[in-house]
Design an enzyme around this catalytic site. Structure first.
Site, mmCIF file in Angstrom:
data_model
loop_
_atom_site.group_PDB
_atom_site.id
_atom_site.type_symbol
_atom_site.label_atom_id
_atom_site.label_comp_id
_atom_site.label_asym_id
_atom_site.label_seq_id
_atom_site.Cartn_x
_atom_site.Cartn_y
_atom_site.Cartn_z
ATOM 1 N N HIS A 228 -10.241 -5.503 4.066
ATOM 2 C CA HIS A 228 -8.787 -5.494 3.828
ATOM 3 C C HIS A 228 -8.413 -6.797 3.123
ATOM 4 O O HIS A 228 -8.945 -7.859 3.452
ATOM 5 C CB HIS A 228 -8.050 -5.365 5.171
ATOM 6 C CG HIS A 228 -6.573 -5.161 5.006
ATOM 7 N ND1 HIS A 228 -5.716 -6.200 4.725
ATOM 8 C CD2 HIS A 228 -5.800 -4.051 5.073
ATOM 9 C CE1 HIS A 228 -4.478 -5.728 4.632
ATOM 10 N NE2 HIS A 228 -4.513 -4.420 4.834
ATOM 11 N N GLU B 26 -5.903 -8.802 3.188
ATOM 12 C CA GLU B 26 -5.418 -9.919 4.024
ATOM 13 C C GLU B 26 -6.601 -10.585 4.737
ATOM 14 O O GLU B 26 -6.717 -11.820 4.791
ATOM 15 C CB GLU B 26 -4.408 -9.405 5.058
ATOM 16 C CG GLU B 26 -3.888 -10.514 5.969
ATOM 17 C CD GLU B 26 -3.137 -9.983 7.176
ATOM 18 O OE1 GLU B 26 -2.309 -9.064 7.015
ATOM 19 O OE2 GLU B 26 -3.377 -10.491 8.282
ATOM 20 N N HIS C 107 0.089 -9.996 1.071
ATOM 21 C CA HIS C 107 -1.151 -10.081 1.857
ATOM 22 C C HIS C 107 -1.837 -11.433 1.716
ATOM 23 O O HIS C 107 -2.735 -11.749 2.483
ATOM 24 C CB HIS C 107 -2.158 -9.015 1.399
ATOM 25 C CG HIS C 107 -1.621 -7.617 1.452
ATOM 26 N ND1 HIS C 107 -1.233 -6.919 0.338
ATOM 27 C CD2 HIS C 107 -1.418 -6.802 2.500
ATOM 28 C CE1 HIS C 107 -0.814 -5.710 0.694
ATOM 29 N NE2 HIS C 107 -0.907 -5.618 1.998
ATOM 30 N N CYS D 137 1.876 -10.139 13.717
ATOM 31 C CA CYS D 137 3.243 -10.561 13.358
ATOM 32 C C CYS D 137 4.285 -9.847 14.228
ATOM 33 O O CYS D 137 4.040 -8.756 14.754
ATOM 34 C CB CYS D 137 3.490 -10.326 11.876
ATOM 35 S SG CYS D 137 3.687 -8.612 11.416
ATOM 36 N N SER E 60 5.494 -0.771 4.661
ATOM 37 C CA SER E 60 5.604 -0.778 3.200
ATOM 38 C C SER E 60 6.345 0.454 2.683
ATOM 39 O O SER E 60 6.268 0.774 1.501
ATOM 40 C CB SER E 60 4.203 -0.858 2.583
ATOM 41 O OG SER E 60 3.370 0.140 3.137
ATOM 42 N N ASN F 4 -1.172 -0.122 8.326
ATOM 43 C CA ASN F 4 -0.243 -0.141 9.471
ATOM 44 C C ASN F 4 0.392 1.230 9.682
ATOM 45 O O ASN F 4 0.667 1.625 10.813
ATOM 46 C CB ASN F 4 0.786 -1.265 9.321
ATOM 47 C CG ASN F 4 1.865 -0.944 8.331
ATOM 48 O OD1 ASN F 4 2.821 -0.261 8.648
ATOM 49 N ND2 ASN F 4 1.716 -1.412 7.100
ATOM 50 N N THR G 196 -2.653 -9.446 10.860
ATOM 51 C CA THR G 196 -1.261 -9.464 11.335
ATOM 52 C C THR G 196 -0.763 -8.102 11.815
ATOM 53 O O THR G 196 0.208 -8.035 12.564
ATOM 54 C CB THR G 196 -0.324 -9.946 10.213
ATOM 55 O OG1 THR G 196 -0.556 -9.135 9.056
ATOM 56 C CG2 THR G 196 -0.542 -11.402 9.880
ATOM 57 N N HIS H 7 0.856 -1.194 0.000
ATOM 58 C CA HIS H 7 0.000 0.000 0.000
ATOM 59 C C HIS H 7 0.884 1.233 0.000
ATOM 60 O O HIS H 7 1.031 1.921 1.012
ATOM 61 C CB HIS H 7 -0.955 -0.046 1.193
ATOM 62 C CG HIS H 7 -1.948 -1.159 1.076
ATOM 63 N ND1 HIS H 7 -2.320 -1.964 2.113
ATOM 64 C CD2 HIS H 7 -2.642 -1.614 -0.007
ATOM 65 C CE1 HIS H 7 -3.204 -2.854 1.683
ATOM 66 N NE2 HIS H 7 -3.409 -2.660 0.406
HETATM 67 S S1 SF4 Z 1 6.000 -9.280 8.307
HETATM 68 FE FE1 SF4 Z 1 3.977 -8.722 9.118
HETATM 69 S S2 SF4 Z 1 3.473 -6.745 8.189
HETATM 70 FE FE2 SF4 Z 1 5.155 -7.638 7.017
HETATM 71 S S3 SF4 Z 1 4.138 -8.694 5.311
HETATM 72 FE FE3 SF4 Z 1 4.480 -10.187 6.959
HETATM 73 S S4 SF4 Z 1 2.601 -10.181 8.141
HETATM 74 FE FE4 SF4 Z 1 2.573 -8.332 6.883
#
Ligand code: SF4
Length: 303
Positions: free
Chosen positions: A124, A126, A74, A190, A262, A220, A160, A39
């Site tokens: 979204h 994901e 995603h 994550c 990103s 994010n 995540t 994004h």
């Molecule tokens: S590390 Fe986390 S934020 Fe980055 S692509 Fe993977 S899940 Fe998405």
């Protein structure tokens, strides 16, 4: 004025790996990127220049015309994977392993007979990829959206990039309204997201304001800015150095710097350079708008 960088910020390994795979594509004209790779409008622009076709996220139901389709970090549902493969497309899969882990967690909870609650943003990509394979689910974006569910077997997973504080609030509300349910939670936020959130919480202890760098449509990145504001620290969300307005910093002595997962390294460097030049009072808006934060010396020179 002084600038302090967050200890952890910017591109995560999932996005970096996806960009490396894109860079390895021999002939971009044969590839459609299925939705937005990241994004980040600057990256989207560069992909077009390099020759890739791109489906918008709203039009991912269409079948691309190119022989190869690149799945973004995603991820997609298994159902969508089958649809694309059965139409003869060769898939280049850059799904982040931590998104894959969230898919597996949701499927595991469903296999236990649970109604799956996915805490995340409805629509979204994901989130869509995860819920498309589930028979029984709700997407829960806020504590206000929580209700008493018919099923007494509930399973909770999360997008995540969900902020831990919001996640805790929503889980608490689910437990409150569903006191007689058997609830199992699998934490699928994550590690890079957790580290960046902790880094911003540490940063705001020591700054008057924060510059957050990243796409305006990056979930994010927006959440990083919101986190600052929630803690009473003003945040300026910019996509590039040219958006920095020196007037915004009047009255602020110590400025924090962070960036979404990103955001290109080159963009962060350009913003930091501009901020630093403001500190010593050597810049004006013309000088800044010429700051290079894009490079196009190979077909995908992101990393
Ligand atoms: S590390 Fe986390 S934020 Fe980055 S692509 Fe993977 S899940 Fe998405």
């Amino acid at each position: 004025m002084k600038i302090i960088r967050a200890n952890d910020m910017g591109m995560c390994f999932g996005v970096r790996d996806a960009l490396k795979m894109v860079d390895d594509v021999a002939d971009p004209t044969k590839v459609t990127i299925h939705g937005e790779l990241v994004h980040n409008p600057r990256v989207i622009y560069q992909l077009g220049v390099a020759g890739f076709s791109q489906s918008s996220e709203e039009k991912r139901d269409n079948t691309p015309e190119t022989p190869q389709v690149l799945i973004t970090a995603h991820g997609i549902s298994d159902r969508e994977r089958v649809r694309l493969e059965s139409s003869g497309k060769e898939l280049i899969d850059t799904t982040c392993p931590l998104v894959r882990r969230a898919h597996d967690a949701a499927m595991q909870l469903a296999a236990e007979g649970r109604h799956v609650l996915l805490i995340g943003k409805p629509g979204h990509v994901e989130v869509q990829g995860i819920v498309e394979d589930l028979q029984s689910h709700d997407v829960v974006p806020s504590k206000e959206a929580v209700r008493e569910y018919t099923s007494k077997m509930l399973g909770i997973v999360c997008q995540t990039t969900m902020p831990s504080s919001l996640l805790d609030e929503i889980r608490e509300r689910i437990s409150l309204l569903n006191g007689d349910a058997d609830i199992r939670f699998i934490d699928t936020v994550c590690h890079p997201t957790k580290r960046r959130q902790q880094a911003i919480l540490d940063l705001i202890q020591n700054v008057d304001a924060v510059v957050v760098v990243g796409g305006k449509n990056s979930n994010n990145t927006r959440r990083l800015a919101a986190l600052c504001e929630q803690h009473g620290v003003p945040a300026l969300h910019v996509e590039c150095a040219g958006e920095l307005n020196p007037n915004w910093f009047d009255g602020h002595e110590v400025i924090g710097l962070t960036a979404g997962t990103s955001t290109l390294d080159s963009t962060i460097t350009a913003v930091e350079t501009r901020l630093a030049s403001m500190v010593v009072g050597k810049t004006d808006s013309n000088e800044v708008s010429q700051t290079p934060d894009l490079s196009l010396n190979s077909h995908m020179p992101f990393v």
